[in-house]
Design a protein around this motif. Structure first.
Motif, PDB file in Angstrom:
ATOM      1  N   GLY A 104     -23.566  76.679  17.613  1.00 43.61           N
ATOM      2  CA  GLY A 104     -22.467  76.771  16.696  1.00 43.61           C
ATOM      3  C   GLY A 104     -21.116  76.848  17.271  1.00 43.61           C
ATOM      4  N   TYR A 105     -20.160  76.802  16.072  1.00 43.70           N
ATOM      5  CA  TYR A 105     -18.799  76.937  16.685  1.00 43.70           C
ATOM      6  C   TYR A 105     -17.863  77.319  15.107  1.00 43.70           C
ATOM      7  N   SER A 106     -16.839  77.738  15.342  1.00 39.53           N
ATOM      8  CA  SER A 106     -15.900  77.982  14.152  1.00 39.53           C
ATOM      9  C   SER A 106     -14.424  77.945  14.638  1.00 39.53           C
ATOM     10  N   THR A 107     -13.684  77.595  13.833  1.00 45.57           N
ATOM     11  CA  THR A 107     -12.132  77.425  14.032  1.00 45.57           C
ATOM     12  C   THR A 107     -11.347  77.959  12.937  1.00 45.57           C
ATOM     13  N   TYR A 108     -10.016  78.396  13.013  1.00 41.93           N
ATOM     14  CA  TYR A 108      -9.214  78.589  12.022  1.00 41.93           C
ATOM     15  C   TYR A 108      -7.741  78.333  12.417  1.00 41.93           C
ATOM     16  N   ARG A 109      -6.702  78.716  11.569  1.00 40.22           N
ATOM     17  CA  ARG A 109      -5.406  78.557  11.918  1.00 40.22           C
ATOM     18  C   ARG A 109      -5.184  79.727  12.280  1.00 40.22           C
ATOM     19  N   GLY A 110      -4.905  80.085  13.711  1.00 42.27           N
ATOM     20  CA  GLY A 110      -4.293  81.160  13.997  1.00 42.27           C
ATOM     21  C   GLY A 110      -2.633  81.337  14.123  1.00 42.27           C
ATOM     22  N   SER A 111      -2.243  82.335  14.653  1.00 43.17           N
ATOM     23  CA  SER A 111      -0.764  82.446  14.844  1.00 43.17           C
ATOM     24  C   SER A 111      -0.465  82.785  16.257  1.00 43.17           C
TER      25      SER A 111
END
Length: 111
Positions: A104-111
């Motif tokens: 599995g993997y996940s991602t997002y827009r970070g800062s």
């Protein structure tokens, strides 16, 4: 401004050093290669673009997860992970982390 990433191996609770990441920008019907870099000992690439200017448009990061897992003697379902995103404000910093496990993997827009 800039584009960065951070890859974490969530199965081990550690950074993922030495993982190759390719950055491309959509160019008409195809993709323009911008850079290919490797994560550092902390699993980070602080500036993916180097001398390339961050511009508005659709970009993608391709993480060479299969090669990285094989090099570390680990199993993975993901030969590569591709994250496609659109930059609307190139004057802002964009951070695209990847949380990675064997299945599995996940991602997002970070800062």
């Amino acid at each position: 401004m800039s584009l960065s990433t951070h890859v974490l191996d969530t199965a081990r609770g550690r950074p993922a050093p030495g993982l190759q990441v390719t950055c491309e920008r959509r160019d008409g019907d195809g993709w323009q290669h911008l850079t290919t870099r490797e994560t550092n000992d902390d699993g980070r690439i602080g500036d993916l673009l180097g001398r390339e200017e961050l511009t508005a448009g659709v970009h993608r990061l391709t993480f060479a997860t299969g090669a990285w897992a094989a090099a570390h003697g680990r199993e993975t379902f993901w030969p590569e992970v591709t994250v496609t995103f659109e930059i609307a404000a190139p004057d802002e910093h964009h951070h695209v982390p990847l949380l990675l496990s064997p299945f599995g993997y996940s991602t997002y827009r970070g800062s």
